[in-house]
Design a protein around this motif. Structure first.
Motif, PDB file in Angstrom:
ATOM      1  N   PHE A 195       0.854  -1.187   0.000  1.00 55.60           N
ATOM      2  CA  PHE A 195       0.000   0.000   0.000  1.00 55.60           C
ATOM      3  C   PHE A 195       0.892   1.240   0.000  1.00 55.60           C
ATOM      4  CE2 PHE A 195      -2.064  -3.472   2.223  1.00 55.60           C
ATOM      5  CZ  PHE A 195      -3.308  -3.533   1.614  1.00 55.60           C
ATOM      6  N   PRO A 196       0.679   2.163  -0.941  1.00 54.68           N
ATOM      7  CA  PRO A 196       1.524   3.364  -1.002  1.00 54.68           C
ATOM      8  C   PRO A 196       1.098   4.423   0.025  1.00 54.68           C
ATOM      9  CG  PRO A 196      -0.080   3.415  -2.761  1.00 54.68           C
ATOM     10  CD  PRO A 196      -0.262   2.091  -2.054  1.00 54.68           C
ATOM     11  N   TYR A 197       2.047   5.265   0.400  1.00 52.73           N
ATOM     12  CA  TYR A 197       1.770   6.430   1.245  1.00 52.73           C
ATOM     13  C   TYR A 197       2.600   7.589   0.710  1.00 52.73           C
ATOM     14  CZ  TYR A 197       6.242   5.403   3.516  1.00 52.73           C
ATOM     15  OH  TYR A 197       7.565   5.181   3.759  1.00 52.73           O
ATOM     16  N   HIS A 198       2.267   8.807   1.141  1.00 51.60           N
ATOM     17  CA  HIS A 198       2.940   9.979   0.589  1.00 51.60           C
ATOM     18  C   HIS A 198       3.656  10.846   1.612  1.00 51.60           C
ATOM     19  CE1 HIS A 198      -0.148   8.758  -2.340  1.00 51.60           C
ATOM     20  NE2 HIS A 198       0.813   9.004  -3.178  1.00 51.60           N
ATOM     21  N   ASP A 199       3.241  10.792   2.866  1.00 55.42           N
ATOM     22  CA  ASP A 199       3.885  11.619   3.887  1.00 55.42           C
ATOM     23  C   ASP A 199       3.927  10.855   5.213  1.00 55.42           C
ATOM     24  OD1 ASP A 199       1.335  11.950   5.161  1.00 55.42           O
ATOM     25  OD2 ASP A 199       0.903  13.654   3.884  1.00 55.42           O
ATOM     26  N   GLU A 200       4.570  11.453   6.200  1.00 47.49           N
ATOM     27  CA  GLU A 200       4.774  10.787   7.487  1.00 47.49           C
ATOM     28  C   GLU A 200       3.455  10.468   8.195  1.00 47.49           C
ATOM     29  OE1 GLU A 200       6.743   9.077  10.787  1.00 47.49           O
ATOM     30  OE2 GLU A 200       7.265   9.367   8.695  1.00 47.49           O
ATOM     31  N   LEU A 201       2.520  11.390   8.168  1.00 47.55           N
ATOM     32  CA  LEU A 201       1.223  11.147   8.805  1.00 47.55           C
ATOM     33  C   LEU A 201       0.524   9.959   8.156  1.00 47.55           C
ATOM     34  CD1 LEU A 201      -1.030  12.010  10.778  1.00 47.55           C
ATOM     35  CD2 LEU A 201      -1.868  13.537   8.977  1.00 47.55           C
ATOM     36  N   GLU A 202       0.495   9.937   6.838  1.00 47.77           N
ATOM     37  CA  GLU A 202      -0.152   8.845   6.116  1.00 47.77           C
ATOM     38  C   GLU A 202       0.568   7.521   6.380  1.00 47.77           C
ATOM     39  OE1 GLU A 202      -1.964   7.889   1.700  1.00 47.77           O
ATOM     40  OE2 GLU A 202      -0.372   9.375   1.859  1.00 47.77           O
ATOM     41  N   ARG A 203       1.896   7.541   6.469  1.00 46.39           N
ATOM     42  CA  ARG A 203       2.675   6.337   6.753  1.00 46.39           C
ATOM     43  C   ARG A 203       2.300   5.751   8.109  1.00 46.39           C
ATOM     44  NH1 ARG A 203       6.903   4.439   9.605  1.00 46.39           N
ATOM     45  NH2 ARG A 203       7.103   6.369  10.757  1.00 46.39           N
ATOM     46  N   GLY A 226       8.192  -3.004   5.293  1.00 50.49           N
ATOM     47  CA  GLY A 226       8.543  -2.014   4.278  1.00 50.49           C
ATOM     48  C   GLY A 226       8.830  -2.653   2.931  1.00 50.49           C
ATOM     49  N   CYS A 227       8.993  -1.812   1.946  1.00 50.20           N
ATOM     50  CA  CYS A 227       9.269  -2.237   0.575  1.00 50.20           C
ATOM     51  C   CYS A 227      10.603  -1.638   0.163  1.00 50.20           C
ATOM     52  CB  CYS A 227       8.157  -1.741  -0.348  1.00 50.20           C
ATOM     53  SG  CYS A 227       8.415  -2.127  -2.087  1.00 50.20           S
ATOM     54  N   VAL A 228      11.492  -2.467  -0.364  1.00 49.17           N
ATOM     55  CA  VAL A 228      12.803  -1.999  -0.798  1.00 49.17           C
ATOM     56  C   VAL A 228      12.929  -2.294  -2.284  1.00 49.17           C
ATOM     57  CG1 VAL A 228      15.290  -2.293  -0.498  1.00 49.17           C
ATOM     58  CG2 VAL A 228      13.784  -2.441   1.471  1.00 49.17           C
ATOM     59  N   GLY A 229      13.436  -1.306  -3.037  1.00 47.05           N
ATOM     60  CA  GLY A 229      13.626  -1.490  -4.474  1.00 47.05           C
ATOM     61  C   GLY A 229      14.662  -2.560  -4.764  1.00 47.05           C
ATOM     62  N   ALA A 230      14.356  -3.445  -5.707  1.00 51.27           N
ATOM     63  CA  ALA A 230      15.249  -4.556  -6.028  1.00 51.27           C
ATOM     64  C   ALA A 230      16.582  -4.064  -6.595  1.00 51.27           C
ATOM     65  CB  ALA A 230      14.566  -5.498  -7.013  1.00 51.27           C
ATOM     66  N   LYS A 253      14.540   2.287   0.191  1.00 51.99           N
ATOM     67  CA  LYS A 253      13.165   2.108   0.663  1.00 51.99           C
ATOM     68  C   LYS A 253      12.204   2.809  -0.285  1.00 51.99           C
ATOM     69  CE  LYS A 253      13.958   1.656   5.595  1.00 51.99           C
ATOM     70  NZ  LYS A 253      13.686   2.196   6.916  1.00 51.99           N
ATOM     71  N   ARG A 254      11.072   2.177  -0.501  1.00 51.92           N
ATOM     72  CA  ARG A 254       9.991   2.767  -1.300  1.00 51.92           C
ATOM     73  C   ARG A 254       8.927   3.276  -0.342  1.00 51.92           C
ATOM     74  NH1 ARG A 254      12.884   3.251  -5.531  1.00 51.92           N
ATOM     75  NH2 ARG A 254      13.303   1.372  -6.704  1.00 51.92           N
ATOM     76  N   LYS A 255       8.099   4.186  -0.833  1.00 52.21           N
ATOM     77  CA  LYS A 255       7.028   4.710   0.010  1.00 52.21           C
ATOM     78  C   LYS A 255       5.832   3.781  -0.058  1.00 52.21           C
ATOM     79  CE  LYS A 255       8.018   9.491   0.651  1.00 52.21           C
ATOM     80  NZ  LYS A 255       7.421  10.798   0.740  1.00 52.21           N
TER      81      LYS A 255
END
Length: 187
Positions: free
Chosen positions: A57-65, A82-86, A91-93
């Motif tokens: 699930f994506p997020y855009h800012d600290e509050l949303e995270r 978390g999600c990490v780019g291969a 780290k991805r958002k």
């Protein structure tokens, strides 16, 4: 676990026995399965085991995270990961979890709903913080603005901010610049 969930679990076990049993055991389990399903109005679709998948699930800012992490935990009972780019290893958002399709929908709905609610509440918090700490320009500096009548909702929001401000601490910055004569000005 409620009664329906307990019943479904029992019927799933009987179905497994009806599918995998041998001889009379299989026949008895099949008859019991058909009787219970008919008696309780349960279909084959109700017995299908929901598939668990990894969803991000994506997020855009600290509050949303922060809200997303809490929503994932509240729906699945498991911490998000978390999600990490291969390729980059960065780290991805996005945060992920292993969940069913129904849980995914619940997470998506609650994430959007509570993020919007939190943004609205944060605005009230900021106004309360400004009020408590007097973060407004002195009289005469800001241009005059036309006064307008406030709506009932705006008045309620101001009242909530005043109540919130009453419970906050007041912060006073220490003056770092004196009066130019080498001493801080007395107030």
């Amino acid at each position: 676990m409620n009664h329906k969930e307990e019943l479904l679990e029992k019927i799933k076990k009987i179905k497994a026995l009806a599918d995998q049993g041998v001889g009379g055991e299989k026949t008895t389990a099949q008859a019991m399965l058909e009787r219970l399903m008919q008696e309780h109005g349960i279909t084959e679709a109700d017995l299908e085991v929901e598939r668990v998948e990894t969803v991000f699930f994506p997020y855009h800012d600290e509050l949303e995270r922060r809200i997303l992490i809490q929503i994932i935990f509240s729906v699945t009972g498991k911490p998000a990961f978390g999600c990490v780019g291969a390729a980059s290893g960065r780290k991805r958002k996005k945060y992920g979890t292993d969940c069913t399709a129904a849980q995914r929908l619940e997470i998506e709905f609650n994430h959007k709903f509570f993020y919007e609610a939190a943004k609205k509440e944060f605005e009230v918090f900021l106004y309360a913080f400004y009020m408590k700490n007097g973060i407004f320009p002195p009289d005469g500096i800001a241009p005059e603005q036309e006064t307008k009548a406030l709506t009932k909702e705006e008045l309620e929001e101001i009242l909530r901010a005043e109540q919130m401000a009453a419970t906050m601490e007041k912060y006073t910055p220490r003056k770092a610049i004196g009066d130019g004569g080498g001493k801080e000005r007395e107030q």
